[in-house]
Design a protein around this motif. Sequence first.
Motif, PDB file in Angstrom:
ATOM      1  N   GLU A  63       0.818  -1.212   0.000  1.00 19.96           N
ATOM      2  CA  GLU A  63       0.000   0.000   0.000  1.00 19.96           C
ATOM      3  C   GLU A  63       0.856   1.268   0.000  1.00 19.96           C
ATOM      4  O   GLU A  63       0.571   2.234  -0.709  1.00 19.96           O
ATOM      5  CB  GLU A  63      -0.930  -0.001   1.219  1.00 19.96           C
ATOM      6  N   PHE A  64       1.924   1.269   0.806  1.00 21.32           N
ATOM      7  CA  PHE A  64       2.725   2.483   0.980  1.00 21.32           C
ATOM      8  C   PHE A  64       4.103   2.350   0.335  1.00 21.32           C
ATOM      9  O   PHE A  64       5.086   2.941   0.814  1.00 21.32           O
ATOM     10  CB  PHE A  64       2.866   2.805   2.473  1.00 21.32           C
ATOM     11  N   ALA A  65       4.185   1.586  -0.748  1.00 24.68           N
ATOM     12  CA  ALA A  65       5.466   1.344  -1.410  1.00 24.68           C
ATOM     13  C   ALA A  65       6.125   2.644  -1.872  1.00 24.68           C
ATOM     14  O   ALA A  65       7.328   2.842  -1.687  1.00 24.68           O
ATOM     15  CB  ALA A  65       5.273   0.397  -2.594  1.00 24.68           C
ATOM     16  N   ALA A  66       5.347   3.539  -2.465  1.00 23.58           N
ATOM     17  CA  ALA A  66       5.918   4.787  -2.974  1.00 23.58           C
ATOM     18  C   ALA A  66       6.439   5.654  -1.835  1.00 23.58           C
ATOM     19  O   ALA A  66       7.537   6.222  -1.910  1.00 23.58           O
ATOM     20  CB  ALA A  66       4.866   5.547  -3.785  1.00 23.58           C
ATOM     21  N   GLU A  67       5.670   5.764  -0.767  1.00 25.91           N
ATOM     22  CA  GLU A  67       6.097   6.576   0.368  1.00 25.91           C
ATOM     23  C   GLU A  67       7.328   5.953   1.052  1.00 25.91           C
ATOM     24  O   GLU A  67       8.237   6.676   1.473  1.00 25.91           O
ATOM     25  CB  GLU A  67       4.956   6.712   1.378  1.00 25.91           C
ATOM     26  N   LEU A  68       7.360   4.630   1.148  1.00 29.88           N
ATOM     27  CA  LEU A  68       8.518   3.970   1.749  1.00 29.88           C
ATOM     28  C   LEU A  68       9.766   4.210   0.917  1.00 29.88           C
ATOM     29  O   LEU A  68      10.859   4.402   1.458  1.00 29.88           O
ATOM     30  CB  LEU A  68       8.249   2.464   1.881  1.00 29.88           C
ATOM     31  N   ASN A  69       9.590   4.209  -0.389  1.00 31.94           N
ATOM     32  CA  ASN A  69      10.726   4.470  -1.271  1.00 31.94           C
ATOM     33  C   ASN A  69      11.282   5.885  -1.046  1.00 31.94           C
ATOM     34  O   ASN A  69      12.495   6.098  -0.984  1.00 31.94           O
ATOM     35  CB  ASN A  69      10.312   4.293  -2.725  1.00 31.94           C
ATOM     36  N   ASN A  70      10.379   6.843  -0.924  1.00 32.87           N
ATOM     37  CA  ASN A  70      10.805   8.223  -0.681  1.00 32.87           C
ATOM     38  C   ASN A  70      11.398   8.417   0.714  1.00 32.87           C
ATOM     39  O   ASN A  70      12.138   9.365   0.960  1.00 32.87           O
ATOM     40  CB  ASN A  70       9.631   9.180  -0.864  1.00 32.87           C
TER      41      ASN A  70
END
Length: 426
Positions: A63-70
């Motif tokens: 769910e939060f893959a993009a935020e975790l990447n950032n």
Amino acid sequence: HWAYDAVTKLAQAGILDGYGDGAYRGERLATRYEMAQATAKAMARADKADAQMKALIDKLVVEFAAELNNLGVRVAKLEKNASSIKFWGDSRLRMLSNPIGLPSNSAVADKTYWDQRLRVYAKADLNEKAAFYGRLMANWRDDSAAGKSYESTIYWDYGYFQWTFNPAFKVAVGRQSIAAAYDLFFTNGGYDAIQFMFGAPSDKFTAKVGYGDVGTYTSAGSPTTDNMAKPMIQLDATYKLSKDWSVNGAMYYSTDADSDAMTLSSAGTYTNGFPFQVYALSVKGNLSSDFTTRASYFWNSAKAVRDEAKNPDNTNATGWMADLWYKGANKAKVGTWGIGISYRDIKPWALEIPNTSGMLGNSMVDKSANYWGSKGWGFGANYTISKNAVLMATYENLSRNRNTPGSDDGSQQLFPFYYLRLDVGF
């Protein structure tokens, strides 16, 4: 948002600390970045989570893959105190009586030996998606009946790289284990292959497919003619019917098993091929909170085992087995225990006995059972004597399962099989 409930469950399970004072204020609105930070904390403490909690963490990561990447720097900071290489291990000490399956009327007495195995596991995280898994192994054996002692060198039992593209798709490359049909098809290592794995642990349907060379050379020493690496396809698919029951279909398929030069021997060995094209249908489930069961039916479709010239019985290479367990030892809880009963009816060449585990774990699995087959009852028990130390015992009353005219009528009883084992994890 469903993630609030997931994070709340993680907090209640002690996987998340929440705010500085240790409280988790689930009633306050949170941004996606705050939820991603909570997920990162849960990832850093995933080793404390059970299977259900790990499944929730996997779902949050997607769910939060993009935020975790950032938040890569912050995530790294949370995990920087943990070593990127982790080691753990286990040791097995066991006693086996009549492990070679001698008939009870044999002029040669049944034999007993002791052996010990030591394994050290390693995991190295290469990046956020890739990791290396390996295992070192050594074996010792004292065979007083033969007046001999055997000792292996330390060797790599397996070593492979695994990429987790998301919780529902993984790829592994290198020497690895086979584990299919609820471990009915099993190798400790020796599968030099690529495997694709589909489905997260929480999904109803999971599957894996692999292709590579497999052999029975999963111990130190040089391969011999009956320990050859041959190309093999592995398929394994499991569907959860409910929270208590699941069904499985699997295939252990050697692509050159129909070689005309392939021969089968009375010693249970084979040359110039890997004569197993085995299919299995299995079921596993909980009858109650204390009783669990599993059963498998399997058949070998390889031409070699249907060839009368190579299979004098000319029998259908089929088999089935089932077990029933009451409770079971939990290595983390001293005093926990379990007892079980099993039954098998395996025709000659239906299953590659030495490379199986699961329902045949702690069992008589000598390679001569390939040629003779086996039939009969088994009983087992286990008990946790101290944390991470489990004592296991097995008794089996088996007979050969072969009906070649003019020779063994298949009713010869084998010496009873006794097995005592202590497993210690560290």
